[in-house]
Design an enzyme around this catalytic site. Structure first.
Site, mmCIF file in Angstrom:
data_model
loop_
_atom_site.group_PDB
_atom_site.id
_atom_site.type_symbol
_atom_site.label_atom_id
_atom_site.label_comp_id
_atom_site.label_asym_id
_atom_site.label_seq_id
_atom_site.Cartn_x
_atom_site.Cartn_y
_atom_site.Cartn_z
ATOM 1 N N LYS A 82 2.238 -10.777 -8.422
ATOM 2 C CA LYS A 82 2.281 -9.981 -9.654
ATOM 3 C C LYS A 82 2.869 -10.886 -10.756
ATOM 4 C CE LYS A 82 1.745 -6.387 -6.781
ATOM 5 N NZ LYS A 82 0.501 -5.726 -6.444
ATOM 6 N N TRP A 98 4.281 1.760 -0.187
ATOM 7 C CA TRP A 98 4.927 0.546 0.314
ATOM 8 C C TRP A 98 6.253 0.874 0.981
ATOM 9 C CZ3 TRP A 98 1.034 -2.185 0.843
ATOM 10 C CH2 TRP A 98 0.017 -2.187 -0.113
ATOM 11 N N ASP A 130 12.632 -4.145 -2.336
ATOM 12 C CA ASP A 130 11.285 -4.697 -2.474
ATOM 13 C C ASP A 130 10.944 -4.689 -3.958
ATOM 14 O OD1 ASP A 130 8.591 -5.240 -2.619
ATOM 15 O OD2 ASP A 130 7.958 -3.688 -1.211
#
Lengths: 356, 356
Positions: free
Chosen positions: B193, B102, B169
């Protein structure tokens, strides 16, 4: 009391879609898991995505014609940006038809990319008609239009012939009427009218128009990346895609676009006939350009407003207040709104006439 | 049979959230309408959005500190692009810590905007640790890091001190542990999540860092536009925001981040203790950098795979296959996963040891 939901969007969806979606939040496909807690890479969800993408092309009669369907995020507003990123050449030019707020939003984003020609605009008359006599520069990279204008209640009944790619924002009337969709090279639509809940955006694109700009496109905004990853470049809006599939399946079962088109015509005829007949009301839009999705109308005399508002509320009607740009009323009659609900509104309008 | 859902995301949410969300699809707030068919401008949904935005700041202890919370769309992948658009000056420079897939994705999008300095990377060891000794250029426009790496199972336990804005992030560990969130200037997180279903992205930004780039920012990607429109610049992902609010309220009722942190520590301790104790297994990550959210581990001997896989499936466990970049297993223990579910997995691991 039964509600008659005229919301302009997000809007009414079929009752059986609500029921199935509600169940799937507790137990999806008898898996013992919620649709909200499964991986987008799970076999069950990959099947949902594949079926939804295929069904879109089937319903639009675009199978085997070089198109791809994608379920993205960000709404039509992000497509305003993705379109020039993907289609406007470096030092290129694009042609836009200005038919209202959303068209203007699309134009605003395009202007940062190159010359943006507004081929015609109905802004002079508060967008109460669709411009018809205009020419589209053949050296533009694409022509962009908005098929239906929710706020102003206008709808394009025909589309110009041009040799350049045609891009159309169909957010508020996709899947509502028969068109030759192969005349469009790129169609996009926020889901939240005729396709599903807010949260996903449908893009249908003819692959051959992509990859020609010479422009560096950010990965997340690149249609080719999304196509290569089969609409799973990143985690999709799982529930919104799933609920869109339920709605598309409902439409197919009903007989597809040609079947819903007849129902939509009946609803629009019923309401517009009353608007024209009833001396207490007047439409806001040039008759030939009236939208079958969003009927905008005013009271001739504001003194009737209080009574009318109390009457339609009492009848279980919601969501018919007009947008502030137009005022008055806006009755949105998307695919899932039953003819019965329109009859209820028309009855209230007749009743108001009697009581006045 | 009770399922033990270890999916890496979208992932398990609290059961009461599923129940409430399911009901609201049939009848939201006793309105007689579905949460899926109401306008995002309706009083009821505006209240949802306001409460969700406020509750985010409350849970992160950022109230009254100059921050704004936004619920956008497009996932963390769109934030990879929005961050440089909003923060990197023309001819500017940004600093990134590369801790995995990511982070690399974020770096890729930033490179199109200006000089992108990778201050450190653990790519050399397949990202199985968090780099610690690096310096951050003080003339960069911002420093970007990823707090938790779902794929590789690493987590930053501390964050560097720097004078430039810090962007993080936190997609896979936000709301899972106590941090001084005021040390971050911009935090973003895909909902799927610890916050809600896939389909919305949380952005928490300190307003004073915005509007300084001299760069033309597309409207839809401009944080200042989204703030000005109170997170309703365009139609938000209504259902995803609503379900996120339900999850945030569940967290608050539980006692907030400090309460869930204790539970998360207990779960992680239970599983990592077994991974270290059981001779059949080994962890893949440097111990000090192990993630409390995603535990990645391998079998010492592949001959045990078939038996182990059949045993955990039989126990009702799902979603623990490792990502292809690491192999083996990945047990994701997000906020809503109960300690009991971890005990079931640990019991299966012990059972395997006995049977081998």
């Amino acid at each position: 009391m039964k509600k008659h939901n005229y919301s302009a969007g997000p809007c009414i969806l079929p009752q059986e879609v609500f029921e199935e979606a509600s169940k799937s939040i507790l137990n999806f496909n008898e898996s013992g898991l919620s649709i909200l807690e499964i991986s987008h890479r799970s076999k069950d969800f990959v099947a949902v995505m594949e079926e939804a993408r295929a069904l879109v092309l089937e319903l639009l009669n675009l199978e085997g014609k070089g198109y791809q369907a994608l379920f993205l995020q960000g709404g039509a507003s992000l497509e305003f940006l993705m379109v020039p990123y993907n289609l406007m050449k470096t030092n290129g030019k694009a042609a836009y038809l200005d038919t209202g707020t959303w068209a203007s939003g699309a134009i605003k984003e395009a202007k940062a990319f190159g010359e943006t020609v507004i081929v015609a605009s109905s802004k002079d008359a508060n967008y109460n008609y669709i411009p018809k006599d205009y020419s589209i520069p053949t050296d533009a990279d694409y022509f962009h239009c908005t098929s239906n204008n929710t706020i102003f209640g206008t709808q394009m009944k025909s589309f110009p012939n041009t040799t350049i790619p045609v891009v159309c924002d169909m957010s508020s009337d996709i899947f509502s009427r028969s068109l030759d969709f192969s005349k469009f090279d790129l169609i996009y639509a926020g889901a939240q009218k005729n396709m599903g809940p807010a949260g996903t955006t449908l893009v249908v694109v003819k692959e051959e128009i992509l990859g020609k700009t010479g422009r560096a496109i950010p990965n997340i905004l690149n249609y080719e990346q999304h196509i290569a990853k089969e609409s799973m470049y990143n985690t999709p809006a799982v529930f919104a895609v799933y609920t869109s599939l339920l709605t598309l399946k409902w439409l197919k079962k009903l007989g597809g676009i040609s079947a819903i088109e007849k129902i939509n015509e009946a609803k629009a005829n019923l309401l517009y006939t009353e608007i024209d007949r009833n001396p207490l009301f007047k439409g806001t839009v040039l008759k030939e350009d009236r939208s079958a999705m969003n009927a905008t109308f005013l009271l001739e005399n504001q003194d009737h407003q209080e009574l009318f508002d109390s009457m339609w509320k009492k009848a279980g009607i919601s969501g018919i207040n007009g947008h502030r740009s137009v005022g008055g009323y806006r009755a949105s009659m998307y695919n899932a709104l039953p003819l019965d609900s329109v009859q209820v509104l028309v009855d209230v309008m007749k009743e108001l006439e009697k009581n006045s």
